[in-house]
Write a protein that holds these residues in place. Structure first.
Motif, PDB file in Angstrom:
ATOM      1  N   MET A   1       0.835  -1.191   0.000  1.00 55.21           N
ATOM      2  CA  MET A   1       0.000   0.000   0.000  1.00 55.21           C
ATOM      3  C   MET A   1       0.875   1.248   0.000  1.00 55.21           C
ATOM      4  SD  MET A   1      -3.065  -1.302   0.191  1.00 55.21           S
ATOM      5  CE  MET A   1      -4.126   0.046   0.650  1.00 55.21           C
ATOM      6  N   SER A 243      -2.091   4.461 -13.294  1.00 54.07           N
ATOM      7  CA  SER A 243      -3.474   4.757 -12.944  1.00 54.07           C
ATOM      8  C   SER A 243      -3.585   4.796 -11.438  1.00 54.07           C
ATOM      9  CB  SER A 243      -4.392   3.665 -13.510  1.00 54.07           C
ATOM     10  OG  SER A 243      -4.044   2.411 -12.959  1.00 54.07           O
ATOM     11  N   PHE A 244      -4.787   5.034 -10.960  1.00 56.25           N
ATOM     12  CA  PHE A 244      -5.031   5.001  -9.510  1.00 56.25           C
ATOM     13  C   PHE A 244      -4.504   3.707  -8.917  1.00 56.25           C
ATOM     14  CE2 PHE A 244      -8.001   3.746  -6.052  1.00 56.25           C
ATOM     15  CZ  PHE A 244      -7.647   4.721  -5.139  1.00 56.25           C
ATOM     16  N   ASN A 245      -4.701   2.610  -9.632  1.00 56.65           N
ATOM     17  CA  ASN A 245      -4.265   1.301  -9.130  1.00 56.65           C
ATOM     18  C   ASN A 245      -2.761   1.210  -8.953  1.00 56.65           C
ATOM     19  OD1 ASN A 245      -6.656   1.089 -11.043  1.00 56.65           O
ATOM     20  ND2 ASN A 245      -6.884  -0.710  -9.774  1.00 56.65           N
ATOM     21  N   ARG A 247      -0.839   3.852  -8.360  1.00 55.68           N
ATOM     22  CA  ARG A 247      -0.370   4.866  -7.413  1.00 55.68           C
ATOM     23  C   ARG A 247      -0.741   4.524  -5.973  1.00 55.68           C
ATOM     24  NH1 ARG A 247      -2.112   8.260 -11.744  1.00 55.68           N
ATOM     25  NH2 ARG A 247      -4.191   8.375 -10.839  1.00 55.68           N
ATOM     26  N   GLU A 248      -1.950   4.016  -5.760  1.00 54.50           N
ATOM     27  CA  GLU A 248      -2.478   3.879  -4.401  1.00 54.50           C
ATOM     28  C   GLU A 248      -1.967   2.634  -3.683  1.00 54.50           C
ATOM     29  OE1 GLU A 248      -4.161   6.026  -2.769  1.00 54.50           O
ATOM     30  OE2 GLU A 248      -5.146   4.956  -1.131  1.00 54.50           O
ATOM     31  N   PHE A 249      -1.575   1.619  -4.441  1.00 55.59           N
ATOM     32  CA  PHE A 249      -1.331   0.334  -3.796  1.00 55.59           C
ATOM     33  C   PHE A 249       0.137  -0.096  -3.772  1.00 55.59           C
ATOM     34  CE2 PHE A 249      -5.678   0.468  -5.318  1.00 55.59           C
ATOM     35  CZ  PHE A 249      -6.380   0.137  -4.180  1.00 55.59           C
ATOM     36  N   PHE A 308       2.132   0.417   6.530  1.00 51.08           N
ATOM     37  CA  PHE A 308       1.368   0.534   5.282  1.00 51.08           C
ATOM     38  C   PHE A 308       2.123  -0.093   4.117  1.00 51.08           C
ATOM     39  CE2 PHE A 308      -0.661   3.882   7.761  1.00 51.08           C
ATOM     40  CZ  PHE A 308      -1.985   3.571   7.533  1.00 51.08           C
ATOM     41  N   HIS A 313      -1.428  -5.626  -1.418  1.00 49.75           N
ATOM     42  CA  HIS A 313      -2.834  -5.730  -1.805  1.00 49.75           C
ATOM     43  C   HIS A 313      -2.962  -6.730  -2.955  1.00 49.75           C
ATOM     44  CE1 HIS A 313      -6.885  -4.591  -2.836  1.00 49.75           C
ATOM     45  NE2 HIS A 313      -6.938  -3.817  -1.782  1.00 49.75           N
ATOM     46  N   PRO A 314      -3.962  -7.645  -2.885  1.00 46.34           N
ATOM     47  CA  PRO A 314      -4.067  -8.617  -3.978  1.00 46.34           C
ATOM     48  C   PRO A 314      -4.305  -7.983  -5.340  1.00 46.34           C
ATOM     49  CG  PRO A 314      -5.874  -8.862  -2.392  1.00 46.34           C
ATOM     50  CD  PRO A 314      -4.908  -7.918  -1.795  1.00 46.34           C
ATOM     51  N   GLN A 315      -4.813  -6.736  -5.367  1.00 51.08           N
ATOM     52  CA  GLN A 315      -5.000  -6.097  -6.672  1.00 51.08           C
ATOM     53  C   GLN A 315      -3.666  -5.898  -7.390  1.00 51.08           C
ATOM     54  OE1 GLN A 315      -5.260  -2.505  -8.200  1.00 51.08           O
ATOM     55  NE2 GLN A 315      -3.305  -2.149  -7.184  1.00 51.08           N
ATOM     56  N   LEU A 317      -1.604  -7.982  -8.061  1.00 52.17           N
ATOM     57  CA  LEU A 317      -1.403  -9.086  -8.998  1.00 52.17           C
ATOM     58  C   LEU A 317      -1.788  -8.688 -10.412  1.00 52.17           C
ATOM     59  CD1 LEU A 317      -2.914 -11.887  -6.760  1.00 52.17           C
ATOM     60  CD2 LEU A 317      -0.526 -11.686  -7.410  1.00 52.17           C
ATOM     61  N   TYR A 318      -2.682  -7.718 -10.523  1.00 49.10           N
ATOM     62  CA  TYR A 318      -3.102  -7.255 -11.849  1.00 49.10           C
ATOM     63  C   TYR A 318      -2.196  -6.138 -12.368  1.00 49.10           C
ATOM     64  CZ  TYR A 318      -7.545  -9.644 -10.835  1.00 49.10           C
ATOM     65  OH  TYR A 318      -8.499 -10.565 -10.527  1.00 49.10           O
ATOM     66  N   TYR A 319      -1.239  -5.700 -11.548  1.00 46.97           N
ATOM     67  CA  TYR A 319      -0.393  -4.566 -11.951  1.00 46.97           C
ATOM     68  C   TYR A 319       1.071  -4.895 -11.692  1.00 46.97           C
ATOM     69  CZ  TYR A 319      -4.752  -2.222 -12.487  1.00 46.97           C
ATOM     70  OH  TYR A 319      -5.995  -1.899 -12.928  1.00 46.97           O
TER      71      TYR A 319
ATOM     72  N   THR B  46      -2.831   9.925 -17.699  1.00 51.40           N
ATOM     73  CA  THR B  46      -3.530   9.087 -16.728  1.00 51.40           C
ATOM     74  C   THR B  46      -4.949   9.607 -16.598  1.00 51.40           C
ATOM     75  OG1 THR B  46      -3.465   8.192 -14.488  1.00 51.40           O
ATOM     76  CG2 THR B  46      -2.763  10.457 -14.744  1.00 51.40           C
ATOM     77  N   ARG B  52     -10.813  -1.684 -18.195  1.00 48.46           N
ATOM     78  CA  ARG B  52      -9.504  -1.702 -18.856  1.00 48.46           C
ATOM     79  C   ARG B  52      -9.299  -3.087 -19.446  1.00 48.46           C
ATOM     80  NH1 ARG B  52      -6.356   3.071 -17.398  1.00 48.46           N
ATOM     81  NH2 ARG B  52      -6.984   3.753 -15.345  1.00 48.46           N
ATOM     82  N   GLN B  54      -6.308  -5.691 -20.084  1.00 45.28           N
ATOM     83  CA  GLN B  54      -4.907  -6.005 -19.824  1.00 45.28           C
ATOM     84  C   GLN B  54      -4.493  -7.180 -20.696  1.00 45.28           C
ATOM     85  OE1 GLN B  54      -4.887  -6.747 -15.572  1.00 45.28           O
ATOM     86  NE2 GLN B  54      -4.611  -4.564 -15.220  1.00 45.28           N
ATOM     87  N   TYR B  56      -1.814 -10.520 -20.976  1.00 50.34           N
ATOM     88  CA  TYR B  56      -0.880 -11.420 -20.301  1.00 50.34           C
ATOM     89  C   TYR B  56      -0.333 -12.422 -21.309  1.00 50.34           C
ATOM     90  CZ  TYR B  56      -2.930  -9.629 -16.009  1.00 50.34           C
ATOM     91  OH  TYR B  56      -3.350  -8.809 -15.009  1.00 50.34           O
ATOM     92  N   PRO B 117     -10.564  -6.472  -3.285  1.00 45.28           N
ATOM     93  CA  PRO B 117      -9.365  -7.258  -3.599  1.00 45.28           C
ATOM     94  C   PRO B 117      -8.976  -7.192  -5.082  1.00 45.28           C
ATOM     95  CG  PRO B 117     -11.229  -8.705  -3.176  1.00 45.28           C
ATOM     96  CD  PRO B 117     -11.677  -7.314  -2.855  1.00 45.28           C
ATOM     97  N   TYR B 118      -9.907  -6.740  -5.907  1.00 48.19           N
ATOM     98  CA  TYR B 118      -9.645  -6.748  -7.343  1.00 48.19           C
ATOM     99  C   TYR B 118      -9.112  -5.418  -7.858  1.00 48.19           C
ATOM    100  CZ  TYR B 118     -12.821 -10.647  -6.627  1.00 48.19           C
ATOM    101  OH  TYR B 118     -13.420 -11.784  -6.143  1.00 48.19           O
TER     102      TYR B 118
END
Lengths: 323, 239
Positions: A1, A243-245, A247-249, A308, A313-315, A317-319, B46, B52, B54, B56, B117-118
């Motif tokens: 985070m 993106s937000f994803n 930056r935030e995590f 922190f 965060h599991p998200q 995994l997408y980034y 941004t 979105r 993605q 893989y 979580p996503y």
């Protein structure tokens, strides 16, 4: 985070304020049963206002975390389900009680601590209410993080326990600083408690670090995508400029920095203050206690940053890579 | 009680991002105000997106496959983002199961994004509120649109038909049948969030060509005394 400094200052400042209030009421309780000498009303009054100032500081810091601070009043509405909402209720309630506690001590003056003819004094009632609210506030703050089950580093009883112990630790060190000016006789009493709490907080914080070191993550890229293959490489995240994803995590610092912060907070929050307190516990020296508190507080800021940053965060995994 | 959802067929998706742009176009033009873009033509563009795509790579060269993975709010049946909201701005509609944010109540504390979580929620840096996929709630009930167009913008835009929209609580709906028959699955089932959106796996058709089909064993031109090619496998003639 991504560690937000608004939240770091919120949690460390209110932690110290809460601990200071507990320290003041502990002395009042012990002076009633005549274990400790009675203190003046101003001792409790000034001390509580000092604690209140720290709580206000934390509250102000928290507003910097909000995108829409003008709507902050709405955040008290969902206390049935949200620990954040519960904290939003507990913090002002506790602040009010601390304020009333200070006022009552100013009003009743120096005899406040003694119970006259078996009558329970208002300050004691307020003090007990304050202690209950204080513990509730600690639990709410800790549970905000501990209740998120997929942030596995936080989802443990260690989280609220550490919020309680770390807050009390800094509060009692601060109480030693405060007492060394206002009532030097009991500053060594506070220093003794600060030593005990620092050791206890270190034990639990270290246990939490050990636990997190062995953590097995439930999610992996296979469950995130639903593809059963051992080798899956991310090629795009769907946004070239982040993106937000992204930056935030992520804390966005190199692993060396991350490790250095861990060692720094273990030394600054626990080891150095412990040494100073052990050496100076009977000295009643303002300067030494103040240095101990200052280093401990800086250590706690680092501890909170690490708290922190360590959380995956599991998200994420997408980034895994940006292109 | 219905639960509207999307089904995304990873076997069909070609990763063209038409759903991304069409989602952005529809939702940035709506009543809720624009979805901000920062620096759209600069070095680090941004912005806020609800959807979105993605990409893989599965496996190692030369045995690789490309997976295009569209990612938007899954409208969980047990949404962890909703109970943590301190203001009640995040909510799940009783009537159709869509998870929405009331932008007028949101204080922008970002706690809900931590609780997903996503990572499906996005913070709007100009309006300072949390935003997310609405399943085009302002479109799917619009009676001014022809009935065939009362679908989310992403579904309308998909040129390959990789996105299906419907009610997963209705066992006979098209998407429920598809989920049953084509092996639809949920993302990160380990957290008990019960996402309403499902994904259909990539499927491959494998054909096995038997040796006999290449070399005709009962070729009448063959003389009987010519030995058949040695084969330990049973030939088609054995059946």
């Amino acid at each position: 985070m991504h560690p937000a400094f608004s939240v770091i200052f919120l949690t460390t400042l209110i932690g110290a304020g809460q601990g200071l209030f507990l320290a003041l009421f502990l002395v009042e309780s012990l002076s009633i049963v005549k274990v400790l000498p009675q203190q003046t009303g101003a001792f409790y009054g000034d001390g509580s206002l000092f604690a209140l100032a720290l709580l206000i500081g934390g509250l102000v810091a928290s507003f910097f975390h909000l995108g829409r601070p003008e709507r902050a009043w709405r955040s008290a509405t969902m206390w049935r389900t949200s620990w954040l909402s519960r904290e939003v209720i507990m913090l002002p309630a506790f602040m009010l009680v601390v304020f009333l506690y200070a006022l009552n001590h100013y009003a009743t003056g120096d005899v406040s601590s003694a119970s006259v003819d078996g009558e329970v004094q208002m300050t004691v009632l307020l003090g007990i209410t304050g202690v209950i609210l204080c513990i509730a506030l600690f639990v709410c703050t800790g549970m905000i993080y501990a209740c998120l089950k997929f942030l596995q580093e936080w989802h443990t009883p260690f989280t609220p326990i550490n919020y309680i112990l770390l807050g009390m630790m800094s509060g009692f060190t601060l109480a030693a600083v405060y007492a060394s000016v206002t009532s030097p006789a009991i500053s060594s009493f506070y220093a003794g408690w600060a030593i005990l709490l620092t050791v206890a907080a270190f034990v639990f914080r270290f246990a939490a670090l050990m636990r997190n070191k062995r953590l097995k993550f439930k999610s992996n890229v296979q469950t995130a995508l639903g593809v059963r293959h051992n080798k899956i490489t991310q090629k795009t995240t769907g946004a070239m400029g982040g993106s937000f994803n992204t930056r935030e995590f992520f804390h966005g610092k190199p692993p060396e920095f991350f490790q250095a912060v861990k060692i720094f907070f273990l030394v600054a929050a626990f080891a150095i203050p412990l040494l100073i307190l052990l050496v100076s516990s009977s000295s009643e020296s303002f300067l030494l206690f103040f240095i101990a508190f200052l280093i401990q507080y800086i250590g706690l800021v680092a501890e909170r940053w690490f708290f922190f940053a360590q959380s995956n965060h599991p998200q994420n995994l997408y980034y895994q890579s940006i292109s | 009680m219905s639960q509207l959802a999307l089904v995304i067929d990873l076997n069909i998706c070609v990763g063209c991002s038409a759903c991304v742009t069409s989602c952005k176009q529809w939702n940035t033009s709506g009543l809720a105000g624009p979805m901000v873009d920062e620096n759209p033509y600069g070095a680090d563009p941004t912005g806020t997106f609800f959807n979105r795509v993605q990409t893989y790579e599965i496996g190692e060269y030369p045995k690789t496959e490309t997976l295009h993975f569209p990612k938007s709010c899954l409208h969980c049946e047990e949404p962890p983002c909703v109970p943590v909201c301190p203001t009640g701005a995040s909510y799940k509609r009783e009537s159709d199961g869509i998870v929405l944010v009331d932008y007028d109540k949101c204080i922008g504390c970002k706690y809900c994004s931590w609780a997903c979580p996503y990572g499906m929620r996005e913070f709007d840096e100009h309006q300072k509120v949390m935003k997310k996929c609405t399943l085009c709630v302002d479109r799917i009930y619009d009676e001014k649109l022809p009935e065939a167009e009362r679908k989310p913008a992403c579904v309308m835009a998909c040129p390959t038909g990789a996105r299906l929209f419907g009610d997963v609580h209705d066992s006979e709906s098209d998407i429920s049948v598809t989920i049953r028959e084509a092996g639809g699955y949920q993302l990160m089932p380990e957290w008990g969030t019960h996402p309403a959106n499902h994904y259909l796996p990539r499927r491959k058709n494998h054909s096995h060509i038997h040796e006999d089909e290449l070399i005709r064993v009962d070729n009448p031109l063959n003389r009987e005394d010519i030995a058949k090619p040695d084969s330990t496998e049973p030939s088609l003639e054995d059946w």
